[in-house]
Design a protein around this motif. Sequence first.
Motif, mmCIF file in Angstrom:
data_model
loop_
_atom_site.group_PDB
_atom_site.id
_atom_site.type_symbol
_atom_site.label_atom_id
_atom_site.label_comp_id
_atom_site.label_asym_id
_atom_site.label_seq_id
_atom_site.Cartn_x
_atom_site.Cartn_y
_atom_site.Cartn_z
ATOM 1 N N CYS A 206 -5.531 -1.600 7.859
ATOM 2 C CA CYS A 206 -4.153 -1.124 7.696
ATOM 3 C C CYS A 206 -3.312 -1.479 8.919
ATOM 4 O O CYS A 206 -2.135 -1.863 8.788
ATOM 5 N N CYS B 27 -2.440 -5.148 8.760
ATOM 6 C CA CYS B 27 -1.396 -5.398 7.762
ATOM 7 C C CYS B 27 -0.031 -5.002 8.318
ATOM 8 O O CYS B 27 0.934 -5.789 8.250
ATOM 9 N N ARG B 28 0.063 -3.797 8.879
ATOM 10 C CA ARG B 28 1.344 -3.337 9.431
ATOM 11 C C ARG B 28 1.810 -4.250 10.561
ATOM 12 O O ARG B 28 2.988 -4.587 10.666
ATOM 13 N N PHE C 270 -2.206 -12.887 6.069
ATOM 14 C CA PHE C 270 -1.776 -11.693 5.338
ATOM 15 C C PHE C 270 -2.233 -11.760 3.879
ATOM 16 O O PHE C 270 -2.770 -10.787 3.342
ATOM 17 N N LEU D 257 -5.993 -11.304 3.637
ATOM 18 C CA LEU D 257 -6.338 -9.911 3.928
ATOM 19 C C LEU D 257 -5.952 -9.019 2.756
ATOM 20 O O LEU D 257 -6.733 -8.156 2.324
ATOM 21 N N PHE D 258 -4.761 -9.240 2.209
ATOM 22 C CA PHE D 258 -4.281 -8.408 1.109
ATOM 23 C C PHE D 258 -5.121 -8.611 -0.147
ATOM 24 O O PHE D 258 -5.429 -7.659 -0.873
ATOM 25 N N LEU E 244 -4.512 -1.842 0.744
ATOM 26 C CA LEU E 244 -3.246 -2.272 1.341
ATOM 27 C C LEU E 244 -2.056 -2.163 0.399
ATOM 28 O O LEU E 244 -0.914 -2.083 0.866
ATOM 29 N N LEU F 56 1.702 -1.090 1.592
ATOM 30 C CA LEU F 56 2.888 -1.929 1.498
ATOM 31 C C LEU F 56 3.964 -1.267 0.638
ATOM 32 O O LEU F 56 5.159 -1.360 0.937
ATOM 33 N N ALA G 273 6.656 -9.792 2.712
ATOM 34 C CA ALA G 273 5.284 -9.370 2.386
ATOM 35 C C ALA G 273 5.148 -9.054 0.903
ATOM 36 O O ALA G 273 4.161 -9.434 0.256
#
Length: 1012
Positions: free
Chosen positions: A367, A370-371, A416, A419-420, A427, A431, A460
């Motif tokens: 997390c 991602c952020r 990204f 990962l997502f 995630l 998001l 994103a």
Amino acid sequence: MDPNIYALVLDTLNRATSQDTEILKPAEKKLEEWEIEPGFYSVLLNVLSNHSVDVNVRWLAVMCFKNGVDRYWRRNAPHAITDEEKMKLRNGLLTSSILSEPVAQIATQEAVLIAKIARFDCPTNWPNLVPDLIGALKAPQPLVQHRSLLIFHHVVKALASKRLIGDRRTFQELTNSVYGFILNLWHENTEIFLRHIQEGAATELITEHLEKALLCLRVLRKLTVFGFRRAHESQDAIAFLNVVFDRAKTSLECRKLLKGRGIYPLELCEKFIIHLTKVALGVLCFHPFSYVPLIRPSLEFALYYCFTEQGMSLIYERFTIQCLNIVKGILQCLEFKLPKGMDQPKEPLTLQAHQVKCEVLTESTVCHMCRHLVTRYFLLSSDDLALWDAEPESFATDEAGESWKYSLRPCTEAVFMELFHEYRSLLAPELVRLLVSLQETPVSPDDLPNILKKDAIYNAVGLAAFDLYDDVDFDEWFTNVLSRELKIKDNNYRIIRRRVCQLIGQWCGVRASQSLRPAMYEALLEPLTRPDEDPAVKLAAAEALRSTIDDFNFKVEQFAPYAHHALAALYELLVESEECDTKMHVLHVISYVMERCGALVSRGGGASALFAYLPQLWQHAASHHMLRAAALAAVVHLVKAVGECAESIRGWVLCVVGEATRAGEPAHVYLLEDALELWLAVLEAARAPDPALLDLAANLYPILEQSTEHLRIVVYIMQAYALLCPEEFFSCEGAKCMALLDDMLSDMRTEGVITVLKMAEICISVTYPERNPFLGVEVIWPILKRVIHCLLEGDDLPMVFSVQLCLLSRVILLSSELFYKAIQDAAKNLPEYESDPVKVLNKLLHVWTEKMNFVTQVERWKVVGLGLAALLTTQNATVLQRFPAILLNLTEVLNDVMKLEDGGTYVDGLVAPPGSRPASPLEGRGAAARWGAAEGAEGGEGAGAAAARSTPHEARRRRLAAAHPAHALDLRAVTHHQLQTLKNQVGAETFERLLQSSDKDTLQQLREYIPL
């Protein structure tokens, strides 16, 4: 060596470095002449080994030598260097003068030169190369050590690039013999340069050992990645890999010290760090199981330096990209993922890798990543905004291909998405929370930081569109938020307007209802048609418009009200754009709109304006071949959409096509493919031939002569000419092209052979019977004889055999006399048949009747049957000897083509009823529809035929289709007429004997259709 020769070559090299072209050009020409002279490269070696000679002259000598190796070192090369001279050259390339070269640039070129030779000769013909280099690496002189290491690096690089099994085995043996020595040398030089940096030593000392450490590292990378079958089975390789990230950490600290002092080795130090990460990426890519022990340290390394404030203070952009690529590689690696549906993978290391990933990439860590990616890396920087202000078109150009390997923004986006995709369930809510938080607090147009944050979050959401399908209601979001944000005209909000356009393009094919489409078109046309809109926003809207059209759910009817507005706006954008790359991008969008919307494009003034602008664009793109190719593609789509080539630019179009398809023109290589498509489009739109169009046909022969790469499209063009102006075309250029195609047939693959044979059918079909009915047969006469030879051999594939037999049948239906003449001509070159036409005909009929069932396509099957029926009345004894077999085949064809009507009568199912419109065998879209009427009805109507715009070419094809024997002749009537004529020719008694010689079942079936 003769001093006079040496002096002559030296003088010529000296003159070849002159700035005066009158001196330079003759010298260059003389050097080119000497390239194939024995002993020339030995003289060049002497020149470049002499340190007293001018640097520029020695540079030119080594470049000439290097080019000569490329051209003449191979044994089978024309004018190859002799083995004796090669031996002298190899011995002279490792002398002290080469190993102590004082000029760095020349030393590098000498190393490349030696590596090129090593790739050919090492180790078979140059077994002492590596031992000599290793020996030189132990020399006491620092310069000799450095030059030897430089040469060794390039040799290893060259040998590592060889991919044959034997070469790879040799490289593995080399690796085993030198790996430990190079590793120790790397450790030694790395320790020294790190210590020197920390102690603040002189720049020269730092540079000397840093350069050696970097060269050793480059060698170790090639050896580690390509020199082991399994890198983790080598203790030395494990020892090296285990210190890679520790060395990188120490080097980053040293880089900070160098940066503070602002001295030269900073760039070298950065290269050293990058090569450490390249080692990791290489092993990860080629030896994933060997990388398993490195997963934890590499992830922790990347997380610290890319996702923490302390680590980010030490790094630089290229290093960040490398670290993020390592993370992406680990996430993407299939060997590190558990197979779906299996609790226990076959490979234990897969389970170990998965466990390590889970231990390091915890929920909180993922997390945070991602952020951090969204709120830090996705933010447009001040440099980005400055570029946008200064060069909006450059800023808007999307980076494509593998730019994620070298550019930070595509790299972070790629990480990204990876990962997502892997942690979607974790995630997606994260998001969505970020997205919801934006809606709770409206962002003021003056609040640039929050605008940038919103842009990053929107980016994103667009990237993760497919993974957010169930979490985001795009219809509601677009209607209530995005469409309104497009109307905010503040300058800062251009950032959001651009991103909203991109979101529409990204989500239209994911989750956007059909009823929303018109609103989306209107939303995208608003920035496109706004005069004062930012260019980057307009370009984003254009690309998004292309995405909405390039969608499975796209409906032309919904887009119809907007088509001419879209084309007009895109035309304005094309004119406004300044950079060639931008114009090319807009042209691609225009082409796509025209291709998908067809006749809609002709409505309104957009098409005529675009027609008028294209010649001007062509002149503007004089040195930009890719833009000219895009312009040609746009003209193709425009001509097809409108259905004609505007008279105002027809002369320009034909001139451009002539230039782009002329083999001698420089632009020929870049523009030929698109120019051929345009040529074909103009021909298909032409209502009548004109001299300029006929003159263009002279370019066909050289294109065919050059290669068969464009055979298919060239044959389509020939077919179009054949339908438009057969006599004019085949009287000159067409005949030459058909003769060339005949010469090429023996070297063609099956597909090419069929292409040529179908073209031959067109030749027979299109000539006007009332003027010169046999012109087509004359044009294909050599092909016809070749077909007879091939049929006699009977070895061709069924599809080829089918087309050959059909071609022969078409000739018989046109003139049986020509058929027998072809048999006679073919027999002259067949000594195995004693050059006897009777024996040739007998064998041909045997093959025909025995293998006729190879013809599976029903129209061809019928044409071949008609050909047999036509032979029955030619009063040829050989044909009558085959009467039973001919009758059997005719009966089988009748069984296939006759159908029983409701009234109980049989009719030929392929004959079009009176007054009906015959189906064109060429209807449908795409290349497969262009084969010509000789295919009969093979294709049927294509799915897109109804939407295709009718062209003059289509009308010509339909006329030809109506005259096709399969649809114009009733097989039952023809067979009945031929049998009655034969009966009259031979008499009732002989005819009855012929019938009795046939099988009773055959006669019984035949009587169902014909009274005998």
